[in-house]
Design an enzyme around this catalytic site. Structure first.
Site, PDB file in Angstrom:
ATOM      1  N   GLU A  49       1.033  -1.189  -0.007  1.00 55.52           N
ATOM      2  CA  GLU A  49       0.476   0.336  -0.126  1.00 55.52           C
ATOM      3  C   GLU A  49       0.959   1.064  -0.062  1.00 55.52           C
ATOM      4  O   GLU A  49       2.194   1.512   0.303  1.00 55.52           O
ATOM      5  CB  GLU A  49      -0.838  -0.124   1.530  1.00 55.52           C
ATOM      6  CG  GLU A  49      -1.807  -1.333   0.911  1.00 55.52           C
ATOM      7  CD  GLU A  49      -3.499  -0.900   2.428  1.00 55.52           C
ATOM      8  OE1 GLU A  49      -3.026  -0.680   3.410  1.00 55.52           O
ATOM      9  OE2 GLU A  49      -4.013  -1.836   1.979  1.00 55.52           O
ATOM     10  N   CYS A  58      -1.727  -5.006  -5.084  1.00 56.08           N
ATOM     11  CA  CYS A  58      -2.292  -5.801  -4.743  1.00 56.08           C
ATOM     12  C   CYS A  58      -1.268  -7.468  -5.091  1.00 56.08           C
ATOM     13  O   CYS A  58      -0.801  -7.547  -6.063  1.00 56.08           O
ATOM     14  CB  CYS A  58      -3.804  -6.500  -5.618  1.00 56.08           C
ATOM     15  SG  CYS A  58      -4.801  -5.810  -5.738  1.00 56.08           S
ATOM     16  N   GLU A  60      -1.908  -9.895  -5.906  1.00 55.55           N
ATOM     17  CA  GLU A  60      -1.655 -11.236  -7.054  1.00 55.55           C
ATOM     18  C   GLU A  60      -0.918 -10.607  -8.214  1.00 55.55           C
ATOM     19  O   GLU A  60      -0.200 -11.148  -9.125  1.00 55.55           O
ATOM     20  CB  GLU A  60      -3.155 -11.440  -7.772  1.00 55.55           C
ATOM     21  CG  GLU A  60      -3.768 -11.659  -6.388  1.00 55.55           C
ATOM     22  CD  GLU A  60      -5.091 -11.334  -5.712  1.00 55.55           C
ATOM     23  OE1 GLU A  60      -3.913  -9.598  -5.411  1.00 55.55           O
ATOM     24  OE2 GLU A  60      -6.358 -11.197  -5.931  1.00 55.55           O
TER      25      GLU A  60
HETATM   26  N1  THU Z   1      -5.834  -6.805  -2.395  1.00 57.29           N
HETATM   27  C1  THU Z   1      -4.934  -7.656  -2.747  1.00 57.29           C
HETATM   28  O1  THU Z   1      -3.720  -7.357  -2.343  1.00 57.29           O
HETATM   29  N2  THU Z   1      -5.956  -8.206  -3.526  1.00 57.29           N
HETATM   30  C2  THU Z   1      -7.283  -8.401  -3.963  1.00 57.29           C
HETATM   31  O2  THU Z   1      -7.659  -8.975  -4.525  1.00 57.29           O
HETATM   32  C3  THU Z   1      -8.142  -7.573  -3.463  1.00 57.29           C
HETATM   33  C4  THU Z   1      -7.298  -6.424  -2.351  1.00 57.29           C
HETATM   34  C5  THU Z   1      -5.636  -5.571  -1.388  1.00 57.29           C
HETATM   35  C6  THU Z   1      -5.320  -4.490  -1.966  1.00 57.29           C
HETATM   36  C7  THU Z   1      -5.363  -3.793  -0.807  1.00 57.29           C
HETATM   37  O3  THU Z   1      -3.681  -3.457  -0.211  1.00 57.29           O
HETATM   38  C8  THU Z   1      -6.223  -4.537   0.433  1.00 57.29           C
HETATM   39  O4  THU Z   1      -6.353  -5.604  -0.070  1.00 57.29           O
HETATM   40  C9  THU Z   1      -7.537  -3.846   1.013  1.00 57.29           C
HETATM   41  O5  THU Z   1      -8.066  -3.625  -0.331  1.00 57.29           O
END
Ligand code: THU
Length: 130
Positions: A49, A58, A60
Site C-alpha cells: 500500500e 494487489c 496477485e
Molecule cells: N487486495 C489484494 O492484494 N488483492 C485482491 O485481490 C483484493 C485486494 C489488497 C489491496 C489493498 O492493499 C487491500 O487488499 C485492501 O483492499
C-alpha cells in the site's frame, strides 16, 4: 493426497508465508499470493500500500510482475489468502487482477482460495483480450 491436492496445499502455504510480508498499514487487510508457472516455479507476492491510496498494488499483480519480469509467460494456478490482521477471510481477486490474469492465462487457469477453487473463465467470463 492427489498431485493436484498437493499442488494446491503447497500454493496456499506459500501464499500464507508471502502474506506475512504484506505492507498494508492503511487497510490492515493483508493478502498473499503464490503463482505457479507452466514450468513449475512458484512466484509469490503480497499487497503493497501507499499513502497515496490509488497506488496500492494487489498481491496477485506483484506475483505476476515478478514472474513476468523473469521471463515467464505461461501459468497454471494461483493461490490467494487474505484477511484483516491475523484472521483469514475469503479473498477472491479484484476485477483489475482478473483482467491482469487474462492477459497471461487461458480460461482454465486455476484460482485457489482457502476453501474454494475457481477457473478464470468463471471469474472473468467473456474477458477482453487482443
Ligand atoms: N487486495 C489484494 O492484494 N488483492 C485482491 O485481490 C483484493 C485486494 C489488497 C489491496 C489493498 O492493499 C487491500 O487488499 C485492501 O483492499
Amino acid at each position: 493426497m492427489s498431485d493436484s491436492g498437493k499442488i494446491r496445499e503447497n500454493l496456499l502455504k506459500q501464499a500464507r508465508i508471502a502474506r506475512e510480508s504484506a505492507y498494508c498499514k492503511y487497510s490492515s487487510f493483508a493478502v498473499g499470493a503464490a503463482l505457479l508457472t507452466e514450468s513449475g516455479e512458484i512466484y509469490t507476492g503480497c499487497n503493497i500500500e501507499n499513502a497515496s491510496y490509488s497506488l496500492c498494488i494487489c498481491a496477485e499483480r506483484i506475483a505476476f510482475g515478478k514472474a513476468v519480469s523473469e521471463g515467464h509467460r505461461k501459468f497454471r494456478a494461483i493461490a490467494i489468502v487474505g484477511g484483516s490482521e491475523d484472521s483469514e477471510t475469503d479473498c477472491p481477486p479484484c476485477g483489475a487482477c482478473r483482467q491482469f490474469m487474462a492477459e497471461f492465462c487461458n480460461a482454465d487457469f486455476e484460482i485457489y482460495l482457502a476453501e474454494k477453487k475457481y477457473l478464470l473463465r468463471e471469474l472473468l467470463p467473456n474477458a477482453f483480450i487482443l
